[in-house]
Write an enzyme that holds these catalytic residues in place. Structure first.
Site, short mmCIF file in Angstrom:
data_model
loop_
_atom_site.label_atom_id
_atom_site.label_comp_id
_atom_site.label_asym_id
_atom_site.label_seq_id
_atom_site.Cartn_x
_atom_site.Cartn_y
_atom_site.Cartn_z
N HIS A 1 5.30 1.86 16.29
CA HIS A 1 5.30 0.46 15.69
C HIS A 1 5.63 -0.33 16.74
CE1 HIS A 1 4.78 0.86 11.29
NE2 HIS A 1 4.69 2.17 11.38
N GLU B 1 16.77 -6.82 14.25
CA GLU B 1 16.95 -5.55 13.39
C GLU B 1 17.96 -6.12 12.09
OE1 GLU B 1 16.34 -2.31 14.16
OE2 GLU B 1 15.22 -2.76 16.25
N ASP C 1 8.99 -6.22 7.99
CA ASP C 1 8.32 -4.78 7.82
C ASP C 1 9.39 -3.88 7.76
OD1 ASP C 1 6.64 -2.47 7.59
OD2 ASP C 1 5.64 -2.90 9.57
N SER D 1 0.89 -1.71 7.79
CA SER D 1 1.59 -2.32 8.89
C SER D 1 0.59 -2.65 9.95
CB SER D 1 2.67 -1.42 9.44
OG SER D 1 3.75 -1.25 8.52
N THR E 1 13.55 -3.37 9.35
CA THR E 1 14.48 -2.78 8.51
C THR E 1 14.67 -1.28 8.41
OG1 THR E 1 12.74 -2.51 6.69
CG2 THR E 1 13.75 -4.71 6.79
N GLY F 1 -2.09 2.28 6.27
CA GLY F 1 -2.47 1.29 7.41
C GLY F 1 -2.07 -0.18 7.18
N GLY G 1 0.83 -1.25 -0.01
CA GLY G 1 0.11 0.10 0.05
C GLY G 1 0.73 1.35 -0.05
N GLY G 2 0.04 2.07 -0.06
CA GLY G 2 0.88 3.73 0.19
C GLY G 2 1.33 4.07 1.33
#
Length: 169
Positions: A51, A63, A84, A17, A36, A15, A10-11
């Site tokens: 997040h 990580e 993500d 994540s 990331t 939403g 998505g952009g």
């Protein structure tokens, strides 16, 4: 990708994540979050904190700004993994001067071999205008190629628009 793979695209701020996180339940097994993003400024630190807080303590965070393939290779069939996001991973490699085609191949191969339940988040960047500078155009093209490879390999593909999931595959 594994037979249990979902690509969520998505952009920015669509939403995706939050939707991807909603696909997991802590009672189903170990939850691994492959992160990331790198915090180079206060704004990114705040976004990462949002997040992290939203996911809560049930997630184990790895990580992996550049070597997500190695993180995926350590997962087992019992694991549930949220990667993500592929866009930040790609940005990191672009800015590091990596061979993008080789890194993409390595990532997609690791995802294909990954035995864990896997959800990958990525940004759709092809809906805008042609960027004015060469670096931005290189990124847009590389992101498009990466998304095509990820979608082709995934069992399920969901696009999130304004927080609403639309199943594509």
């Amino acid at each position: 990708m594994s037979s249990r793979s979902t690509l969520v695209l998505g952009g920015a701020a669509s939403g995706k994540s939050a939707y991807a996180e909603s696909l997991f339940d802590a009672r189903t097994g170990p939850l691994t979050y492959i992160a990331t993003a790198q915090a180079y400024d206060a704004e990114m630190e705040a976004k990462i904190r949002i997040h992290t807080d939203r996911r809560g303590p049930t997630w184990h965070t790895v990580e992996a700004p550049l070597d997500a393939a190695a993180a995926l290779e350590r997962l087992s069939q019992a694991d549930h993994c949220l990667f993500d996001c592929a866009t930040m991973w790609l940005s990191n490699h672009l800015l590091a001067g990596s061979d993008l085609a080789a890194e993409q191949t390595r990532l997609v191969n690791a995802m294909t071999a990954c035995p864990a339940r896997l959800v990958i988040v990525t940004n759709e960047v092809g809906h805008g205008i042609v960027p004015e500078n060469a670096l931005a155009r290189q990124f847009r093209e590389a992101q498009g190629r990466l998304n095509i490879a990820l979608a082709a390999s995934a069992d399920h593909v969901v696009q999130v628009i304004a927080g609403l999931p639309q199943v594509l595959k």
